[in-house]
Design an enzyme around this catalytic site. Structure first.
Site, mmCIF file in Angstrom:
data_model
loop_
_atom_site.group_PDB
_atom_site.id
_atom_site.type_symbol
_atom_site.label_atom_id
_atom_site.label_comp_id
_atom_site.label_asym_id
_atom_site.label_seq_id
_atom_site.Cartn_x
_atom_site.Cartn_y
_atom_site.Cartn_z
ATOM 1 C CB SER A 1 101.682 63.825 50.923
ATOM 2 O OG SER A 1 100.049 63.230 50.399
ATOM 3 N NE ARG B 1 101.865 66.498 46.317
ATOM 4 C CZ ARG B 1 101.227 65.984 45.789
ATOM 5 N NH1 ARG B 1 99.972 66.435 46.649
ATOM 6 N NH2 ARG B 1 101.041 64.162 46.933
ATOM 7 C CG ASN C 1 105.200 72.833 44.778
ATOM 8 O OD1 ASN C 1 105.778 72.502 43.756
ATOM 9 N ND2 ASN C 1 104.235 71.360 44.983
#
Lengths: 156, 308
Positions: free
Chosen positions: B235, B239, B243
């Site tokens: 994660s 992440r 993004n």
């Protein structure tokens, strides 16, 4: 978008950079910052102490000034007292002197009066004798008459 | 319209392909620009000329642009900070030094808030992550065609793949996440011992205290805890990648407008400016989040399981 050796390469790069930062960058910067922090803290403390010292000194100065003023006032007062005392003393002395001079003068006057009285008495005796002898026109025993005349003169 | 759609698609694909240097196996059929087929006689290490070739290289390939930019930016950070650190004076900090100290104290405070154990490595790691990831993200704000075009001009190869934002490559973000994961496991074992680490994996979250019940709970715990352990680095990496990839994608889509007439071009310029301004927030935030999560994971690795 393929997963490949780059993954491993990036991992190794990560460790290299972290190690570099850990060894060469972080300690130097942190030590400088901590040292400055301590310096600032010490400076603030010193400033506070100086402030306190200043306040103390000012208090002391005011105290001393006040004492000095008090002393000065006391001295002036004493001086004034002494001055009045001196004046009083001088006055007393003057009065005493005046009295003394007056007394001496009075004594002299009395003495002179007495002397004049004595003289006058003697002259009155002689005058009376001369007068009496002229009146009687006779030789009278001067010794017996002198005693009588002296007795008369003493009664004057 | 079909040809335009084709060029748009190829434009996007071109921008999403890394410069891949890898091994093509013997017997591989390469298609060159004219459409001729060459058959390789030996295993060859070469630059991929198409996405297909890059995919066929498999695991034995390096993204030169990702590694190059990330190493360059990391080195820039290290050089800059080390130079300032060397020249740093205790007196009144000036210019660059005060900026660097601002960053350092910000990271130091953040780490101190989260991480309460004794480990002198965590804060410098947080600083490295924050600055490095921020710089890598920052490359996203460079107009997306500048550096690839410059690279193509310099190399003389018009079809050179060149992605300038390392964090839009999952290899980079997951690579860092894997390093963090390795450190997590390392510190867990160092702090709790191998037995403690295994206990943490097997006796959480269900624990009865009776051995005949625990026997059945241990496999369940193990599966749950392993999943949650593995999920952390994944994660963490995804992440950041997600993004930045999304941001990059939007920049590419906006850039497509520049070739669609004056009006759309100006509109695209305005959009790019707006998105870049918004992106400043995103890149800083993502760098910060990466740093904070790393610190949190390190704190968790150092925490002894005293909760129960």
């Amino acid at each position: 978008m393929n997963i490949n050796l780059t993954l491993i390469g990036q991992s190794i790069t990560f460790f290299v950079f972290v190690a570099f930062c850990w060894k060469y960058v972080w300690p130097a910067l942190i030590s400088v910052m901590e040292e400055r922090e301590q310096k600032i803290a010490a400076g603030l403390e010193a400033a506070e102490r100086a402030d306190k010292d200043l306040e103390l000194a000012q208090k002391k100065a005011t105290e001393q000034l006040r004492e000095a003023k008090e002393q000065a006032a006391a001295i002036v007062e004493q001086a004034n007292k002494r001055a009045t005392q001196l004046i009083d003393e001088a006055k007393e002395q003057a009065v005493a002197e005046a009295d003394r001079v007056k007394a001496a003068a009075e004594a002299e006057v009395e003495q002179m009066t007495n002397r004049a009285k004595e003289e006058l008495r003697g002259k009155v005796a002689a005058l009376a004798l001369a007068g009496a002898s002229q009146v009687l026109q006779a030789n009278i025993d001067e010794a017996a008459n002198a005693e009588l005349v002296n007795k008369l003169a003493a009664e004057l | 319209m079909a040809s335009e759609a084709q060029t748009s698609t190829s434009y996007i694909q071109h921008h999403l392909q890394n410069m891949t240097y890898g091994k093509l196996p013997a017997g591989y059929e390469r298609v060159d620009a004219e459409g001729k087929i060459h058959v390789l006689e030996h295993d060859t290490w070469t630059l991929a000329h198409s996405s297909q070739e890059a995919a066929d290289m498999g695991f034995m390939a390096l993204h030169l642009d990702t590694l190059g930019w990330s190493i360059f930016l990391g080195a820039l950070f290290c050089f800059f900070f080390a130079r300032v650190a060397k020249k740093a004076t205790v007196g009144k900090p000036t210019g660059v030094q005060s900026f660097v100290e601002l960053v350092v104290s910000f990271v130091d405070n953040t780490v101190k808030d989260i991480f309460h154990h004794k480990n002198r490595m965590i804060a410098p790691m947080g600083l490295t992550i924050f600055c490095w990831v921020f710089l890598m993200n920052l490359m996203d704000l460079v107009p997306i065609d500048w550096l690839p075009l410059a690279a193509a001009k310099i190399s003389g190869d018009d079809h050179l793949f060149f992605k300038v934002v390392p964090t839009t490559d999952p290899n980079a973000t997951l690579g860092m996440a894997i390093s963090v994961f390795v450190l997590m496991v390392f510190f867990s074992i160092k702090q709790k011992g191998l037995v403690g680490f295994i206990k943490e994996l097997t006796l959480h979250p269900f624990h009865s205290g009776k051995w005949f019940v625990d026997i059945f709970l241990i496999p369940i715990n193990f599966i749950l805890e392993t999943v949650s352990l593995i999920a952390k680095p994944i994660s963490l990496g995804l992440r950041l990648f997600g993004n930045l990839y999304a941001g990059e994608m939007i920049f590419i889509l906006i850039a497509l407008m520049f070739s669609a007439g004056l009006f759309l071009g100006i509109f695209g310029g305005v959009l790019q400016w707006g998105w870049a301004v918004f992106h400043i927030l995103v890149i800083t935030l993502q760098a910060f989040v990466f740093m904070v999560l790393t610190t949190v994971y390190m704190a968790m690795a150092h925490d002894h399981g005293d909760e129960h």
